[in-house]
Design a protein around this motif. Structure first.
Motif, mmCIF file in Angstrom:
data_model
loop_
_atom_site.group_PDB
_atom_site.id
_atom_site.type_symbol
_atom_site.label_atom_id
_atom_site.label_comp_id
_atom_site.label_asym_id
_atom_site.label_seq_id
_atom_site.Cartn_x
_atom_site.Cartn_y
_atom_site.Cartn_z
ATOM 1 N N VAL A 141 18.445 8.901 19.314
ATOM 2 C CA VAL A 141 18.545 8.212 20.606
ATOM 3 C C VAL A 141 19.451 6.991 20.463
ATOM 4 O O VAL A 141 20.283 6.716 21.335
ATOM 5 N N LEU A 142 19.339 6.277 19.341
ATOM 6 C CA LEU A 142 20.232 5.138 19.100
ATOM 7 C C LEU A 142 21.687 5.598 19.034
ATOM 8 O O LEU A 142 22.576 4.921 19.556
ATOM 9 N N GLU A 143 21.945 6.738 18.434
ATOM 10 C CA GLU A 143 23.312 7.275 18.390
ATOM 11 C C GLU A 143 23.836 7.536 19.801
ATOM 12 O O GLU A 143 24.989 7.240 20.108
ATOM 13 N N ILE A 144 22.999 8.094 20.668
ATOM 14 C CA ILE A 144 23.396 8.340 22.056
ATOM 15 C C ILE A 144 23.723 7.015 22.740
ATOM 16 O O ILE A 144 24.742 6.894 23.431
ATOM 17 N N GLN A 145 22.885 6.024 22.533
ATOM 18 C CA GLN A 145 23.121 4.714 23.136
ATOM 19 C C GLN A 145 24.428 4.109 22.634
ATOM 20 O O GLN A 145 25.198 3.533 23.411
ATOM 21 N N LYS A 146 24.691 4.231 21.358
ATOM 22 C CA LYS A 146 25.929 3.679 20.803
ATOM 23 C C LYS A 146 27.156 4.377 21.393
ATOM 24 O O LYS A 146 28.153 3.719 21.700
ATOM 25 N N VAL A 147 27.067 5.679 21.563
ATOM 26 C CA VAL A 147 28.194 6.404 22.173
ATOM 27 C C VAL A 147 28.412 5.920 23.604
ATOM 28 O O VAL A 147 29.557 5.729 24.034
ATOM 29 N N ARG A 148 27.338 5.692 24.328
ATOM 30 C CA ARG A 148 27.479 5.155 25.689
ATOM 31 C C ARG A 148 28.210 3.817 25.662
ATOM 32 O O ARG A 148 29.083 3.550 26.496
ATOM 33 N N LEU A 149 27.868 2.959 24.708
ATOM 34 C CA LEU A 149 28.507 1.638 24.624
ATOM 35 C C LEU A 149 29.950 1.740 24.138
ATOM 36 O O LEU A 149 30.818 0.997 24.614
ATOM 37 N N VAL A 150 30.223 2.648 23.226
ATOM 38 C CA VAL A 150 31.609 2.863 22.778
ATOM 39 C C VAL A 150 32.452 3.340 23.959
ATOM 40 O O VAL A 150 33.565 2.854 24.185
ATOM 41 N N HIS A 151 31.925 4.281 24.720
ATOM 42 C CA HIS A 151 32.657 4.775 25.895
ATOM 43 C C HIS A 151 32.861 3.653 26.916
ATOM 44 O O HIS A 151 33.940 3.534 27.511
ATOM 45 N N ALA A 152 31.846 2.831 27.119
ATOM 46 C CA ALA A 152 31.967 1.724 28.076
ATOM 47 C C ALA A 152 33.030 0.731 27.628
ATOM 48 O O ALA A 152 33.835 0.271 28.439
ATOM 49 N N SER A 153 33.059 0.403 26.349
ATOM 50 C CA SER A 153 34.081 -0.544 25.874
ATOM 51 C C SER A 153 35.473 0.082 25.975
ATOM 52 O O SER A 153 36.438 -0.598 26.312
ATOM 53 N N ALA A 154 35.565 1.393 25.721
ATOM 54 C CA ALA A 154 36.861 2.075 25.873
ATOM 55 C C ALA A 154 37.305 2.049 27.330
ATOM 56 O O ALA A 154 38.495 1.861 27.620
ATOM 57 N N ARG A 155 36.370 2.226 28.257
ATOM 58 C CA ARG A 155 36.734 2.185 29.683
ATOM 59 C C ARG A 155 37.332 0.834 30.064
ATOM 60 O O ARG A 155 38.327 0.770 30.783
ATOM 61 N N VAL A 156 36.711 -0.236 29.591
ATOM 62 C CA VAL A 156 37.230 -1.584 29.896
ATOM 63 C C VAL A 156 38.645 -1.719 29.360
ATOM 64 O O VAL A 156 39.555 -2.162 30.062
ATOM 65 N N TYR A 157 38.852 -1.322 28.114
ATOM 66 C CA TYR A 157 40.167 -1.421 27.488
ATOM 67 C C TYR A 157 41.193 -0.566 28.244
ATOM 68 O O TYR A 157 42.291 -1.025 28.549
ATOM 69 N N ILE A 158 40.824 0.663 28.538
ATOM 70 C CA ILE A 158 41.757 1.580 29.208
ATOM 71 C C ILE A 158 42.156 1.047 30.577
ATOM 72 O O ILE A 158 43.328 1.053 30.942
ATOM 73 N N GLN A 159 41.171 0.580 31.362
ATOM 74 C CA GLN A 159 41.481 0.125 32.715
ATOM 75 C C GLN A 159 42.333 -1.142 32.725
ATOM 76 O O GLN A 159 43.000 -1.415 33.714
ATOM 77 N N LYS A 160 42.340 -1.895 31.638
ATOM 78 C CA LYS A 160 43.180 -3.092 31.554
ATOM 79 C C LYS A 160 44.549 -2.794 30.960
ATOM 80 O O LYS A 160 45.438 -3.639 30.979
ATOM 81 N N ASN A 161 44.726 -1.597 30.444
ATOM 82 C CA ASN A 161 45.992 -1.207 29.831
ATOM 83 C C ASN A 161 47.014 -0.927 30.934
ATOM 84 O O ASN A 161 46.736 -0.165 31.864
ATOM 85 N N PRO A 162 48.210 -1.502 30.850
ATOM 86 C CA PRO A 162 49.216 -1.279 31.902
ATOM 87 C C PRO A 162 49.663 0.182 32.030
ATOM 88 O O PRO A 162 50.202 0.569 33.061
ATOM 89 N N GLU A 163 49.411 0.994 31.028
ATOM 90 C CA GLU A 163 49.784 2.409 31.096
ATOM 91 C C GLU A 163 48.771 3.247 31.874
ATOM 92 O O GLU A 163 49.042 4.381 32.219
ATOM 93 N N TYR A 164 47.591 2.682 32.135
ATOM 94 C CA TYR A 164 46.560 3.405 32.878
ATOM 95 C C TYR A 164 46.982 3.538 34.339
ATOM 96 O O TYR A 164 47.467 2.606 34.957
ATOM 97 N N ARG A 165 46.776 4.712 34.900
ATOM 98 C CA ARG A 165 47.070 4.985 36.308
ATOM 99 C C ARG A 165 45.800 5.501 36.979
ATOM 100 O O ARG A 165 45.118 6.376 36.438
ATOM 101 N N SER A 166 45.492 4.991 38.162
ATOM 102 C CA SER A 166 44.261 5.387 38.848
ATOM 103 C C SER A 166 44.229 6.884 39.160
ATOM 104 O O SER A 166 43.147 7.464 39.277
ATOM 105 N N GLU A 167 45.383 7.529 39.269
ATOM 106 C CA GLU A 167 45.381 8.967 39.558
ATOM 107 C C GLU A 167 44.824 9.790 38.396
ATOM 108 O O GLU A 167 44.504 10.968 38.549
ATOM 109 N N TYR A 168 44.667 9.182 37.207
ATOM 110 C CA TYR A 168 44.027 9.870 36.087
ATOM 111 C C TYR A 168 42.532 10.054 36.348
ATOM 112 O O TYR A 168 41.886 10.837 35.704
ATOM 113 N N GLY A 169 42.011 9.290 37.280
ATOM 114 C CA GLY A 169 40.567 9.283 37.522
ATOM 115 C C GLY A 169 39.918 8.177 36.720
ATOM 116 O O GLY A 169 40.554 7.515 35.908
#
Length: 183
Positions: A141-169
């Protein structure tokens, strides 16, 4: 059984993980991202806010008997399942046009493919051990939680990256995660 229509999948393309995303934003605002990354990499303890989140987000709705059947099936075919995941499932998922665009923006798979694949294999092994998810406080369960947090931190990074486009979803959305599971 769920009927997956295009409309239902389009909605899932915009759904991420609000609880995890909020925690990550809070950790960034408080200047605690380095501590969070240490925890996620097994190099330090969880801070108080992360620990609170872990306690509040350790249960999930799933049929325990069905999970156990799946874990036992995996136990019989672990090598084949891991081969299918690493040699077909992940490459196929990463080849989906919108998801691949997000992965390219994140850069993680391109820069560290071996590490990324090994992390996925470790996660899979942890959660597929028979009975691993029966206890809310288990390592799986801790592994699942960590993956959720890794994905969340990646989302923040990706959405702030100038190469990200909203049409990617929305990055690392529920449709992409569902597709990865199904592949």
């Amino acid at each position: 059984m769920h009927s997956w229509t295009n409309a239902a999948l389009d909605l899932l393309r915009q759904v991420q993980d609000p609880e995890a995303d909020l925690l990550i934003e809070s950790e960034i605002a408080a200047g605690r991202l380095r501590n969070l990354y240490a925890f996620l990499g097994d190099r330090g303890p969880a801070g108080p806010e992360v620990q609170k989140w872990l306690m509040e987000n350790r249960s999930f709705s799933a049929d325990p008997a069905r999970m156990l059947r799946g874990q036992r099936l995996y136990g019989r075919y672990a090598i084949q399942a891991m081969l299918a995941l690493l040699c077909k499932g992940l490459p196929e998922a990463y080849a989906a046009p919108r998801g691949a665009a997000i992965l390219l923006v994140s850069g993680r798979f391109a820069s560290e493919p071996r590490v990324r694949l090994m992390e996925t294999a470790r996660f899979f092994q942890a959660v597929m051990e028979p009975g691993a998810l029966a206890d809310e406080g288990s390592a799986a369960v801790l592994e699942i939680q960590k993956v959720r947090l890794v994905h969340a931190s990646a989302r923040v990074y990706i959405q702030k990256n100038p190469e990200y486009r909203s049409e990617y979803g929305a990055p690392i959305n529920q449709e992409d995660l569902l597709g990865t599971l199904m592949s």
